[in-house]
Design an enzyme around this catalytic site. Structure first.
Site, PDB file in Angstrom:
ATOM      1  N   LYS A  10     -46.118 -63.466  12.361  1.00 37.56           N
ATOM      2  CA  LYS A  10     -45.735 -62.054  12.357  1.00 37.56           C
ATOM      3  C   LYS A  10     -44.473 -61.842  11.533  1.00 37.56           C
ATOM      4  O   LYS A  10     -44.398 -60.968  10.682  1.00 37.56           O
ATOM      5  CB  LYS A  10     -45.485 -61.661  13.829  1.00 37.56           C
ATOM      6  CG  LYS A  10     -45.327 -60.217  14.124  1.00 37.56           C
ATOM      7  CD  LYS A  10     -45.106 -60.006  15.642  1.00 37.56           C
ATOM      8  CE  LYS A  10     -46.295 -60.408  16.508  1.00 37.56           C
ATOM      9  NZ  LYS A  10     -46.163 -59.894  17.906  1.00 37.56           N
ATOM     10  N   GLY A  60     -50.477 -48.420  23.093  1.00 36.10           N
ATOM     11  CA  GLY A  60     -51.669 -47.625  22.845  1.00 36.10           C
ATOM     12  C   GLY A  60     -51.411 -46.139  23.088  1.00 36.10           C
ATOM     13  O   GLY A  60     -51.863 -45.285  22.318  1.00 36.10           O
ATOM     14  N   GLY A  61     -50.660 -45.831  24.132  1.00 35.99           N
ATOM     15  CA  GLY A  61     -50.346 -44.432  24.455  1.00 35.99           C
ATOM     16  C   GLY A  61     -49.532 -43.774  23.345  1.00 35.99           C
ATOM     17  O   GLY A  61     -49.810 -42.643  22.930  1.00 35.99           O
ATOM     18  N   ASP A 106     -59.857 -47.651  28.840  1.00 30.93           N
ATOM     19  CA  ASP A 106     -58.856 -48.384  29.605  1.00 30.93           C
ATOM     20  C   ASP A 106     -59.515 -48.811  30.918  1.00 30.93           C
ATOM     21  O   ASP A 106     -60.618 -48.351  31.232  1.00 30.93           O
ATOM     22  CB  ASP A 106     -57.628 -47.493  29.879  1.00 30.93           C
ATOM     23  CG  ASP A 106     -56.358 -48.304  30.113  1.00 30.93           C
ATOM     24  OD1 ASP A 106     -55.437 -48.221  29.287  1.00 30.93           O
ATOM     25  OD2 ASP A 106     -56.284 -49.039  31.131  1.00 30.93           O
ATOM     26  N   LYS A 159     -42.077 -67.841  22.070  1.00 30.09           N
ATOM     27  CA  LYS A 159     -42.624 -66.964  23.119  1.00 30.09           C
ATOM     28  C   LYS A 159     -42.351 -67.610  24.463  1.00 30.09           C
ATOM     29  O   LYS A 159     -42.295 -68.837  24.566  1.00 30.09           O
ATOM     30  CB  LYS A 159     -44.136 -66.810  22.957  1.00 30.09           C
ATOM     31  CG  LYS A 159     -44.712 -65.609  23.670  1.00 30.09           C
ATOM     32  CD  LYS A 159     -44.655 -64.394  22.776  1.00 30.09           C
ATOM     33  CE  LYS A 159     -45.298 -63.166  23.382  1.00 30.09           C
ATOM     34  NZ  LYS A 159     -45.433 -62.089  22.383  1.00 30.09           N
ATOM     35  N   ASN A 185     -51.994 -58.722  20.860  1.00 31.84           N
ATOM     36  CA  ASN A 185     -51.787 -60.059  20.313  1.00 31.84           C
ATOM     37  C   ASN A 185     -53.069 -60.875  20.482  1.00 31.84           C
ATOM     38  O   ASN A 185     -53.839 -60.637  21.408  1.00 31.84           O
ATOM     39  CB  ASN A 185     -50.632 -60.752  21.046  1.00 31.84           C
ATOM     40  CG  ASN A 185     -49.272 -60.346  20.497  1.00 31.84           C
ATOM     41  OD1 ASN A 185     -49.026 -60.396  19.288  1.00 31.84           O
ATOM     42  ND2 ASN A 185     -48.379 -59.939  21.382  1.00 31.84           N
ATOM     43  N   ALA A 223     -52.761 -53.223  18.174  1.00 29.63           N
ATOM     44  CA  ALA A 223     -51.497 -53.850  18.552  1.00 29.63           C
ATOM     45  C   ALA A 223     -51.635 -55.102  19.404  1.00 29.63           C
ATOM     46  O   ALA A 223     -50.674 -55.859  19.545  1.00 29.63           O
ATOM     47  CB  ALA A 223     -50.646 -52.837  19.321  1.00 29.63           C
ATOM     48  N   THR A 254     -43.650 -50.360  17.629  1.00 28.94           N
ATOM     49  CA  THR A 254     -44.889 -51.138  17.468  1.00 28.94           C
ATOM     50  C   THR A 254     -46.033 -50.192  17.096  1.00 28.94           C
ATOM     51  O   THR A 254     -46.805 -50.457  16.170  1.00 28.94           O
ATOM     52  CB  THR A 254     -45.249 -51.907  18.762  1.00 28.94           C
ATOM     53  OG1 THR A 254     -44.146 -52.736  19.131  1.00 28.94           O
ATOM     54  CG2 THR A 254     -46.484 -52.776  18.564  1.00 28.94           C
ATOM     55  N   PRO A 309     -39.199 -57.743  25.476  1.00 26.70           N
ATOM     56  CA  PRO A 309     -40.230 -57.450  26.475  1.00 26.70           C
ATOM     57  C   PRO A 309     -41.632 -57.750  25.946  1.00 26.70           C
ATOM     58  O   PRO A 309     -41.861 -57.757  24.739  1.00 26.70           O
ATOM     59  CB  PRO A 309     -40.063 -55.952  26.726  1.00 26.70           C
ATOM     60  CG  PRO A 309     -39.329 -55.424  25.557  1.00 26.70           C
ATOM     61  CD  PRO A 309     -38.579 -56.544  24.921  1.00 26.70           C
TER      62      PRO A 309
HETATM   63  N1  PHE Z   1     -43.656 -58.092  22.527  1.00 27.21           N
HETATM   64  C1  PHE Z   1     -43.017 -58.249  21.254  1.00 27.21           C
HETATM   65  C2  PHE Z   1     -44.021 -58.884  20.283  1.00 27.21           C
HETATM   66  O1  PHE Z   1     -45.004 -59.477  20.679  1.00 27.21           O
HETATM   67  C3  PHE Z   1     -41.797 -59.096  21.421  1.00 27.21           C
HETATM   68  C4  PHE Z   1     -40.456 -58.499  21.083  1.00 27.21           C
HETATM   69  C5  PHE Z   1     -40.113 -57.192  21.392  1.00 27.21           C
HETATM   70  C6  PHE Z   1     -39.511 -59.274  20.437  1.00 27.21           C
HETATM   71  C7  PHE Z   1     -38.877 -56.684  21.043  1.00 27.21           C
HETATM   72  C8  PHE Z   1     -38.269 -58.773  20.092  1.00 27.21           C
HETATM   73  C9  PHE Z   1     -37.963 -57.470  20.394  1.00 27.21           C
HETATM   74  O2  PHE Z   1     -43.867 -58.809  19.086  1.00 27.21           O
END
Ligand code: PHE
Length: 350
Positions: free
Chosen positions: A69, A189-190, A207, A81, A264, A262, A154, A117
């Site tokens: 990413k 998504g929201g 959902d 992670k 993963n 979005a 995001t 988060p």
């Molecule tokens: N959840 C985010 C991601 O998968 C992780 C992230 C959020 C990292 C905010 C840094 C700051 O990309």
């Protein structure tokens, strides 16, 4: 060789910290995939898993995705992670202490890993981590000195990817009248649904959470039952919930031109990238489309970017998506393969 050893041996990352939290019975798994482009950053996922091996596997796969990413977006951070694998049932009342103990561990690891988060955690958890381990958590709430939720940036990055794909694949310069099915109308998504509506797209959603479904249907949004979602005819299918939704069972059912979302780890296995290509579906790889939150928030909090600068980087994900789609068409490879090549060039692997 047991499961966990096999999983570790099959992974190409740098190191893994496996920590048992005696008071809760939870495991803290911190996976550092690559520090080639900078110190490792990645979200912390909190949930229950069927086994420790499953939790380790998830952490390792997601850490690797963070490396790609950041690399594909040319962002100077490495991929990591963390997973907090909690026993079931999880007592919400024990959450704060659990998160603080996890924060203490991050503090002891120095600058090896900084978190944000992810599924199951939020900005208020980042506040708690930051208090016990200053500097080790991004995306704190604004009143706590952070830049707030990573959901909206995001979603804006996903939007840029969808716009790029509609331009390249459908030859459309706006989203007016483009039909989009958003799978998972939560945090990201929201926010995406609202952005799409503002641009005149015809949006529907699916959902599994009754509360989320009610929230959106009461606002007049069309709900598609989960079992009907894959076969729904639309221009864009946007997975914003679970992992592994693009697989040998779902891909043959898809009736869309573009997949961009979005979530993963959208592909269940690498072969699914080829399945999408064979079906004539343009897939914007998840690690291209979903980097906006981590990049914008980390940029503002660690690299002193202004909000405008952060937004430029989020919008630039659209250019990455465009390049990937064009490169895949030119070289007759899957878009996943094209994005991996781009990222690995940046990582000095090619
Ligand atoms: N959840 C985010 C991601 O998968 C992780 C992230 C959020 C990292 C905010 C840094 C700051 O990309």
């Amino acid at each position: 060789m047991n499961d966990i050893e096999a999983i570790m041996n099959g992974w190409d990352g740098e190191e893994v910290i496996l920590h048992f939290d005696r008071p809760s019975g939870a495991w803290f798994i911190i996976a550092i995939h690559s520090t080639r482009l900078g110190p490792a950053v990645g979200g912390t996922r909190l949930r229950h898993y069927g086994s420790l091996a499953e939790a380790v596997e998830d952490a390792l796969r997601l850490a690797r995705a963070m490396t790609y990413k950041f690399a594909v977006a040319d962002f100077p951070r490495g991929g990591g992670k963390a997973v907090i694998a909690v026993p079931e049932p999880f007592e919400e009342g024990t959450r704060e202490d659990l998160i603080r103990r996890y924060g203490l561990l991050l503090g002891r690891l120095g600058d090896l890993f900084t978190t944000g988060p992810d599924v199951g955690t939020s900005s208020s958890d980042m506040n708690l981590i930051f208090d016990v381990a200053p500097g080790r958590a991004f995306s704190r709430t604004i009143d706590h000195g952070g830049r707030g939720s990573s959901g909206p940036p995001t979603a804006r990055g996903v939007l840029a990817s969808i716009e790029a794909a509609c331009e390249v694949i459908l030859d459309r310069s706006t989203l007016q009248g483009i039909s989009v099915l958003v799978q998972g109308a939560g945090n990201v998504g929201g926010a995406l649904i609202e952005l799409l509506q503002e641009r005149g797209a015809a949006v529907c959603f699916t959902d599994v959470d009754a509360k989320t479904i009610g929230q959106w249907t009461s606002r007049g949004l069309e709900f598609v039952p989960p079992q009907e979602a894959y076969a729904r005819e639309c221009d864009v299918f946007s997975p914003c919930g679970l992992s592994g939704v693009l697989n040998r069972n779902t891909i043959p059912r898809l009736r869309c031109r573009i997949v961009a979302g979005a979530a993963n780890s959208q592909l269940a296995e690498e072969a699914d990238a080829k399945r999408l290509k064979a079906s004539g579906i343009a897939y914007v790889p998840d690690f291209v489309a979903n980097g906006g939150g981590a990049i914008a928030i980390t940029g503002m909090e660690a690299l002193e970017w202004s909000p405008e600068e952060a937004e430029r980087h989020v919008r630039a994900l659209g250019n990455v998506a465009r390049n990937v789609l064009r490169m895949a068409a030119r070289d007759d490879i899957s878009t996943h393969e094209a994005a991996v090549r781009l990222a690995e060039q940046r990582l000095g692997m090619r």
